[in-house]
Design an enzyme around this catalytic site. Structure first.
Site, PDB file in Angstrom:
ATOM      1  N   ARG A 184      46.214  32.484  43.305  1.00 44.26           N
ATOM      2  CA  ARG A 184      45.453  31.836  42.675  1.00 44.26           C
ATOM      3  C   ARG A 184      45.304  30.345  42.823  1.00 44.26           C
ATOM      4  O   ARG A 184      44.495  29.686  42.186  1.00 44.26           O
ATOM      5  CB  ARG A 184      45.386  32.162  40.812  1.00 44.26           C
ATOM      6  CG  ARG A 184      44.150  34.015  40.784  1.00 44.26           C
ATOM      7  CD  ARG A 184      44.715  33.632  39.185  1.00 44.26           C
ATOM      8  NE  ARG A 184      43.890  35.211  39.048  1.00 44.26           N
ATOM      9  CZ  ARG A 184      44.627  35.996  38.683  1.00 44.26           C
ATOM     10  NH1 ARG A 184      46.250  35.773  38.740  1.00 44.26           N
ATOM     11  NH2 ARG A 184      44.505  37.549  38.752  1.00 44.26           N
ATOM     12  N   ASP A 208      23.159  28.453  41.648  1.00 42.23           N
ATOM     13  CA  ASP A 208      24.110  28.411  42.394  1.00 42.23           C
ATOM     14  C   ASP A 208      23.433  26.772  43.713  1.00 42.23           C
ATOM     15  O   ASP A 208      22.517  26.533  44.135  1.00 42.23           O
ATOM     16  CB  ASP A 208      23.512  29.181  42.962  1.00 42.23           C
ATOM     17  CG  ASP A 208      25.246  30.007  43.528  1.00 42.23           C
ATOM     18  OD1 ASP A 208      26.721  30.386  43.599  1.00 42.23           O
ATOM     19  OD2 ASP A 208      25.899  28.682  44.681  1.00 42.23           O
ATOM     20  N   HIS A 211      46.778  32.850  33.135  1.00 40.89           N
ATOM     21  CA  HIS A 211      45.910  33.830  33.819  1.00 40.89           C
ATOM     22  C   HIS A 211      46.716  33.670  35.738  1.00 40.89           C
ATOM     23  O   HIS A 211      45.771  33.808  36.188  1.00 40.89           O
ATOM     24  CB  HIS A 211      44.257  33.678  33.791  1.00 40.89           C
ATOM     25  CG  HIS A 211      43.389  34.502  34.567  1.00 40.89           C
ATOM     26  ND1 HIS A 211      44.232  36.302  34.121  1.00 40.89           N
ATOM     27  CD2 HIS A 211      43.031  34.485  36.035  1.00 40.89           C
ATOM     28  CE1 HIS A 211      43.057  37.320  34.593  1.00 40.89           C
ATOM     29  NE2 HIS A 211      42.770  35.761  35.751  1.00 40.89           N
ATOM     30  N   ASN A 242      39.162  29.797  39.497  1.00 42.73           N
ATOM     31  CA  ASN A 242      40.758  29.837  39.287  1.00 42.73           C
ATOM     32  C   ASN A 242      41.121  28.921  39.815  1.00 42.73           C
ATOM     33  O   ASN A 242      39.982  28.690  40.780  1.00 42.73           O
ATOM     34  CB  ASN A 242      41.388  31.575  39.653  1.00 42.73           C
ATOM     35  CG  ASN A 242      41.152  32.587  38.758  1.00 42.73           C
ATOM     36  OD1 ASN A 242      41.773  32.452  37.680  1.00 42.73           O
ATOM     37  ND2 ASN A 242      40.194  33.615  39.102  1.00 42.73           N
TER      38      ASN A 242
HETATM   39  N1  APR Z   1      27.640  24.923  42.711  1.00 39.08           N
HETATM   40  C1  APR Z   1      26.941  25.509  42.024  1.00 39.08           C
HETATM   41  N2  APR Z   1      27.043  26.770  41.857  1.00 39.08           N
HETATM   42  C2  APR Z   1      28.769  26.948  43.593  1.00 39.08           C
HETATM   43  C3  APR Z   1      28.949  25.840  44.077  1.00 39.08           C
HETATM   44  C4  APR Z   1      29.264  24.915  43.513  1.00 39.08           C
HETATM   45  N3  APR Z   1      29.317  23.341  43.877  1.00 39.08           N
HETATM   46  N4  APR Z   1      29.526  25.714  44.900  1.00 39.08           N
HETATM   47  C5  APR Z   1      29.893  27.558  44.798  1.00 39.08           C
HETATM   48  N5  APR Z   1      29.618  27.893  44.007  1.00 39.08           N
HETATM   49  C6  APR Z   1      28.720  29.582  44.068  1.00 39.08           C
HETATM   50  C7  APR Z   1      28.704  29.828  45.489  1.00 39.08           C
HETATM   51  O1  APR Z   1      27.842  29.466  46.502  1.00 39.08           O
HETATM   52  C8  APR Z   1      29.164  31.551  44.913  1.00 39.08           C
HETATM   53  O2  APR Z   1      28.062  32.316  45.015  1.00 39.08           O
HETATM   54  O3  APR Z   1      29.955  29.981  43.477  1.00 39.08           O
HETATM   55  C9  APR Z   1      29.798  30.970  43.565  1.00 39.08           C
HETATM   56  C10 APR Z   1      31.085  32.245  44.529  1.00 39.08           C
HETATM   57  O4  APR Z   1      30.593  33.645  44.220  1.00 39.08           O
HETATM   58  P1  APR Z   1      31.570  34.793  45.092  1.00 39.08           P
HETATM   59  O5  APR Z   1      32.027  33.727  45.704  1.00 39.08           O
HETATM   60  O6  APR Z   1      31.088  35.699  44.191  1.00 39.08           O
HETATM   61  O7  APR Z   1      33.012  34.168  43.701  1.00 39.08           O
HETATM   62  P2  APR Z   1      33.083  35.130  42.184  1.00 39.08           P
HETATM   63  O8  APR Z   1      33.576  36.357  42.683  1.00 39.08           O
HETATM   64  O9  APR Z   1      32.095  35.505  41.602  1.00 39.08           O
HETATM   65  O10 APR Z   1      34.520  34.545  41.654  1.00 39.08           O
HETATM   66  C11 APR Z   1      34.373  33.205  41.140  1.00 39.08           C
HETATM   67  O11 APR Z   1      35.636  33.121  39.947  1.00 39.08           O
HETATM   68  O12 APR Z   1      37.583  35.123  39.039  1.00 39.08           O
HETATM   69  C12 APR Z   1      37.104  33.661  39.866  1.00 39.08           C
HETATM   70  O13 APR Z   1      38.548  33.603  40.639  1.00 39.08           O
HETATM   71  C13 APR Z   1      37.447  34.127  41.069  1.00 39.08           C
HETATM   72  O14 APR Z   1      36.794  31.179  40.851  1.00 39.08           O
HETATM   73  C14 APR Z   1      36.572  32.375  41.940  1.00 39.08           C
HETATM   74  C15 APR Z   1      35.408  32.299  40.604  1.00 39.08           C
END
Ligand code: APR
Length: 306
Positions: free
Chosen positions: A84, A29, A171, A116
């Site tokens: 989305r 992450d 989706h 998404n």
């Molecule tokens: N590189 C790595 N991680 C990243 C980056 C990046 N450039 N940008 C954002 N992130 C991480 C964020 O720090 C966060 O921990 O992606 C993670 C996303 O997690 P959540 O905000 O909890 O989102 P989540 O519910 O997991 O959904 C993620 O999946 O289902 C789809 O629509 C949803 O597009 C979304 C994705």
């Protein structure tokens, strides 16, 4: 394998895969500490559950170098009232950066996209990665089919294990649940429920994700998406040749080419093994093509060129 994005979906998928021993997972992450913290928490859980898979966390893709599968969940999830597609620009930028970094260290991986808007992001990942389309796919149809199965079981009172449900298409709100090809103990849903009841089940399915978003108030669904990812990865690493509704590049099937859309696909070690064309009625085909047109328009707005 690598799971990019250690948020709700990525962490849930990683935990399920570790519990089941599907693969050893490297969580990555961009936010320092999140991946490491969640991986450590999962390893503490391992002392109790004694599961086989290990999880490590990092903010550097090199930690997952040589991965067989890279799952991409990095991005921003929907907030109430957002579609989305609202996520297109922000997640497009994130997707490009993640794909470039992950493929640089894992050039032989199969990429499984989750971010998404799914169908557009999967197309973008394919283009940015330069990988053959058989090695770039997305998770959408498995989740939509799971929701359809749940609502069918609830409406019919049937055991979930007796329900086979299939949803194709984008989706999103234009997804195409197929009552004719969905069965309850082998009988087509259209024979089991009235037309009105079928329509209600279809509607619940289409808005299932939005319902979760509106209840949660912050963030979107993650348990069902997480297990859907884990199921697809299990089919890939286990080379099972299972047919799953997957977001794959169409090459003439259903009268569509050059668009990523959820259709039945055979999955195995090398990714997408085959995309057989199912026989659809004229109405079903029309709905699928309508669904594709929204994806095609969104892809055009990315300005990637031919
Ligand atoms: N590189 C790595 N991680 C990243 C980056 C990046 N450039 N940008 C954002 N992130 C991480 C964020 O720090 C966060 O921990 O992606 C993670 C996303 O997690 P959540 O905000 O909890 O989102 P989540 O519910 O997991 O959904 C993620 O999946 O289902 C789809 O629509 C949803 O597009 C979304 C994705």
């Amino acid at each position: 394998m690598t799971v990019a994005g250690a948020g709700q979906v990525g962490a849930t998928a990683a935990f399920v895969m570790a519990l089941k021993g599907t693969a050893d997972v490297v969580l990555v992450d961009v936010a320092e500490g999140i991946a490491q913290g969640k991986a450590l928490d999962m390893m503490h859980a391992r002392s109790v559950e004694q599961f086989p898979g290990s999880v490590i966390g990092s903010s550097n893709y090199a930690a997952g170098a040589g991965s067989d599968v890279v799952v991409i969940t990095a991005g921003v999830p929907r907030k109430p009232g957002m579609t989305r597609d609202d996520l297109l620009t922000i997640n497009g930028t994130i997707m490009r950066s993640v794909v470039e970094q992950a493929v640089a260290v894992s050039p032989d991986a199969v990429l499984l996209c989750v971010t998404n808007p799914l169908d557009v992001m999967t197309y973008l990942a394919w283009r940015v990665s330069g990988l053959p389309s058989s090695r770039v796919l997305g998770m959408g149809g498995v989740l939509d089919s799971a929701r359809f199965a749940y609502f069918i079981a609830r409406a019919t009172g049937a055991a979930l294990s007796d329900v086979d449900a299939v949803v194709l298409g984008a989706h999103g709100d234009t997804m195409v649940p197929l009552p004719r090809l969905s069965t309850v103990a082998g009988r087509p849903l259209t024979e089991v429920l009235s037309a009105e009841a079928v329509a209600a089940v279809v509607k619940s399915t289409v808005y299932g994700g939005a319902e979760v978003v509106s209840l949660l108030q912050s963030g979107s669904a993650f348990f069902a998406p997480g297990v859907s990812v884990a199921a697809m990865v299990a089919a890939i690493v286990g080379d099972t040749h299972e047919t799953m509704s997957s977001c794959v590049l169409l090459d003439g099937q259903y009268g569509l080419s050059g668009v990523y859309l959820n259709v039945p696909a055979v999955l195995g070690r090398s990714g997408v093994i085959e995309v057989p064309e199912w026989g659809l009625t004229a109405d079903e085909l029309c709905a699928l093509q309508d669904s594709a047109s929204g994806v095609i328009d969104a892809v055009a707005s990315l300005g990637l060129g031919g």
